[in-house]
Each structure stands twice: as C-alpha cells, then as structure tokens.
Design a protein around this motif. Structure first.
Motif, PDB file in Angstrom:
ATOM      1  N   ALA A   1       0.842  -1.107   0.081  1.00 48.99           N
ATOM      2  CA  ALA A   1      -0.044   0.001   0.130  1.00 48.99           C
ATOM      3  C   ALA A   1       0.820   1.384  -0.035  1.00 48.99           C
ATOM      4  O   ALA A   1       0.541   2.258  -0.575  1.00 48.99           O
TER       5      ALA A   1
ATOM      6  N   PRO B   1      -4.197   4.774  -0.678  1.00 49.05           N
ATOM      7  CA  PRO B   1      -4.830   3.404  -0.660  1.00 49.05           C
ATOM      8  C   PRO B   1      -5.276   2.860   0.742  1.00 49.05           C
ATOM      9  O   PRO B   1      -6.111   2.121   1.089  1.00 49.05           O
TER      10      PRO B   1
ATOM     11  N   SER C   1      -4.158  -2.867  -3.796  1.00 46.17           N
ATOM     12  CA  SER C   1      -4.086  -1.420  -3.369  1.00 46.17           C
ATOM     13  C   SER C   1      -4.180  -0.415  -4.551  1.00 46.17           C
ATOM     14  O   SER C   1      -5.050   0.543  -4.407  1.00 46.17           O
TER      15      SER C   1
END
Length: 457
Positions: free
Chosen positions: A138, A154, A235
C-alpha cells in the motif's frame, strides 16, 4: 532449528528467524555485495527501454512510470546475519541511478526511502517471504499514484486484520510454523480479480484482470511486471476501475492498443536488474496461451478477458460485463456468484433475468463476522409478486453451500419496489449468505443490500 547465517535450500537464515532469498537464478547477493555487476549492455537496455516508453506514452497521452522494487536485504539489513550485513548495497543505486538522464528521473521510482521510513510504523516486508507485506504494498502504491499525479491513499480503503501466514521462503526452508501478519482487507469488499495462474504450469504468461466498481476513479491501468507488482494490484485497484496485469519485463504494445489504458506501470524487483533485455526483443503475451491443448481458463476468466481487451473496439461488450459485476456487488458485504438461473444477456439499469423458479446468488466470503449479529436492509424491484428469501448460514461452513430453511427468512414481494429489513443471529457457522431474489421467471433488480451491527443482540 534455524541457525543464523546458515543457508537451507537457497534460503538465508537471518537474525530473529528472518528469512532471505539467498541467490536464486539472479544470484541476488552476488550483485548486492558488488561481487558481480550488470553488463554495460544491460544498463544501456534499461535506459533505452525507459526513454522509448516515455516517448510512446507521451505521444499517446498515457501516464507512465517504471518502478524498481527494492530488495528485502536492502530495506531490512538489520536482520541479516553478521557475516554479510555490512556488505549489502543497493544494486539499483550502485549501477543504474547515476546513468538515468535528468529527463527520466520522474519516470523511474525506487521507493527505498519511503519503505525504510515506514518500517518503523509497521513491517513492510514479510518475515518468512521474499515479498512485501500488505502494508508495504500500500505504501509503494501510494508513491506510484503520487508520481502519476493522483492524490490518493490506498490505506484509507482497507482495514487491518491479524492473520496467520506462511511464506515462500518458509516453504523452501521447510519451516513448519506460521507467523502472524496484519493483512489489509478491503472495506467495500467488492473488488474482484480473475487470474489465469491456476491454468498455467508456472507463472510465465500470467495475466490478471482486476475490476472495482467502487474505485475512486474510472481510469484504467496496464501493469507490466513481476510478482511484486502483482501483489500491489489490490491497493492500486482502490483508485483504478480496471487493471490488466501482464507478467512481462518488456513493453506490450498490442495490449496497450486493445486495453486502452489511461496509465501504464512497468516494474521489476531489484534482483532482476542483474540482466535487462531490450524492448526490441519483446514478444506479445496477451493471446499467447490460446490454442494450447493444456490451457483451459474458466468461463468467468474468459468473459472478463474478452470484456477488457474489447474495451476500445467493442465498448458495449465491456459495458454489459461491467453492469453485471456491479449488479452483484454489495458494498461492505461482498460480491455474489449467481447460479445458472440468472441471466445477464439483456441487462439494463441493473436488472437481471430469472430463467427459472430458483435463482440464487451466493456471497461466499462476505465481510459479516460469523460471531456477530447484524441487521440487514435490502431493496428489490420485481416484475411480478413472489417470494424473496435470504439464507444467513450453511452447515459447518460447508464449501458446497448446504443452506437450510431453518437459517433463512422469507418475505412476500409485490410488483414494483420492495424494502425489507431483518436480523441475523450471531455465532453462525460461516459468513456465507445466499439470496433467492424471486421464485418466478422474469425481471428483477436488487437495488441495495446493507448490513449494520446489531448492538442490542
């Protein structure tokens, strides 16, 4: 017992039982300790590839970035065994960074500093695996999006959930135990992926399609790279509506023409910088597997694949496919799988067609915790009067979904709009849900299905 500094089946045992890929096909530590260096031709190929890709994307109004994923030993040197920890240096920084032309610096991302900074907050690499944690993925995805001019994080679209996991290095070293990691689970739980990996003998020619009807944008992403980029698709899908991932170290111009992306990411793990090929030697992968006697992808994969590569040439096919996915997506709960009595061939404005008297939609991996009680609220438009039934449990989490009448609730529905609510109990066998929307042949539409914790139970 794992002995620090030993190597078991190409796995280096570090401090505190941290595992590292030792050499592998790329002889990782030879290049990280300066015992070997990439050839001048590899450096030239890398620079020429990036320069040509940047020009191509600029000419076609496509945003582009190449990412080099830092190796685990470079990000996590503190857990390397003493005999080698002081020798490890970044292969990218040592051999490539100084050659990147000033005009290309914004097009090549090496997120070492971000990962080193963030690892003090949470692990960014997995202890028993070569790859990054969900959190690390992420973080890198956030950096990618920022470099592409998108203000999107994300991490805001996930919740953390502890999970026992084993990694690829643990399997290689025959480590029998698991380690607890914080997995990131989507809050909306409606992003879906279709993967041909199960139908391949290895990861060569791997193609993955990701679609998220609740993404932050309606933009499309072509992702070209190895497993590190593949791990970041979840993500990235919080922002991109559609993602086509192709396992390739070279540019795929045929995929660009068919998929029509708004952005392209190419990527490679740092260890693959030991040898870089030229894009002039690229071979199309998109249709490479079709026609092989041993390649039999699922109907769902083929439908997703055809919809995505037909996006530019056959937009109606893509639109009908996307409508089908959206009509089965229930935010905060999950995505349903219809049985063969539900037809989408003439879908319009979210309507589905029942072709029998027992249409079913099963949400297998719903986000409804089986230990908790919920209030469900749902709305359905119906062409005829009939019965709506929801099953909230199955027998011992049976994978065959043996739902029974005792764990269900029925409602009489009228012609037109219907709104109902019901409570489902806690301490269920599973988090599965089955919806029988109507009991007749005809049109219906599920407008929404929402779930709220029932604190009074």
């Amino acid at each position: 017992m794992l002995v620090e500094g030993s190597v078991i089946n190409n796995t280096l045992i570090g401090k505190n039982e941290w595992l590292y890929l030792w050499q592998g096909g790329q002889r990782q530590f030879d290049f990280l300790t300066s015992r070997s260096s990439p050839s001048p031709q590899s450096i030239t190929n890398f620079l020429n590839n990036i320069e040509d890709r940047v020009k191509f994307c600029q000419n076609n109004d496509i945003r582009y970035i190449h990412i080099v994923y830092p190796s685990k030993p470079v990000v996590m040197p503190e857990n390397l065994p003493e005999f080698i920890s002081g020798e490890v240096r970044s292969l990218f920084k040592r051999c490539y960074e100084d050659f990147i032309k000033k005009c290309l610096t914004e097009s090549v991302l090496y997120p070492l500093d971000s990962l080193v900074k963030e690892k003090n907050s949470a692990p960014v690499f997995r202890q028993y695996d070569t790859h990054m944690t969900d959190y690390g993925n992420a973080i890198v995805s956030r950096e990618i999006l920022r470099h592409l001019g998108e203000n999107h994080d994300p991490l805001l679209f996930f919740k953390s959930q502890p999970q026992n996991r084993i990694g690829d290095l643990a399997k290689m070293a025959d480590v029998k135990k698991t380690v607890v990691e914080n997995a990131l689970k989507s809050i909306s739980n409606v992003d879906q992926s279709w993967d041909n990996r199960a139908f391949l003998p290895g990861n060569t020619d791997n193609v993955v399609i990701v679609h998220n009807p609740n993404s932050a944008s309606d933009k499309r992403l072509l992702a070209l790279g190895d497993s590190f980029l593949r791990d970041g698709l979840s993500s990235l899908s919080t922002f991109y509506r559609d993602i086509l991932y192709i396992r390739s170290d070279l540019f795929q111009k045929d995929a660009i023409a068919l998929f029509a992306p708004d952005a392209i990411i190419s990527a490679n793990a740092e260890r693959y910088m030991c040898q870089i090929s030229s894009d002039s030697d690229a071979d199309g992968i998109l249709l490479k597997c079709y026609g092989r006697a041993n390649y039999h992808p699922s109907d769902a994969y083929v439908a997703a694949f055809n919809a995505q590569i037909g996006y530019r040439a056959y937009p109606k096919r893509y639109q009908n496919w996307a409508k089908k996915i959206k009509s089965l997506s229930f935010e905060g709960i999950g995505v349903g799988e219809p049985n063969n009595q539900i037809d989408f061939s003439d879908i319009d404005n979210g309507y589905m067609i029942s072709s029998g008297t027992d249409p079913q939609i099963i949400i297998n991996e719903s986000m409804l915790d089986k230990e908790l009680s919920y209030k469900l609220i749902f709305s359905i438009d119906s062409q005829h009067p009939g019965i709506f039934q929801i099953f909230y449990d199955n027998e011992n989490n049976d994978k065959l979904f043996k739902f029974n009448e005792e764990n269900s609730i029925k409602f009489d529905i009228k012609n037109g709009k219907n709104i109902f609510e019901c409570n489902i109990p806690k301490n269920r066998n599973s988090n599965s849900i089955r919806i029988d929307p109507v009991n007749f042949e005809g049109y219906f539409r599920i407008n929404y299905l929402t779930a709220h914790l029932n604190f009074c139970d």
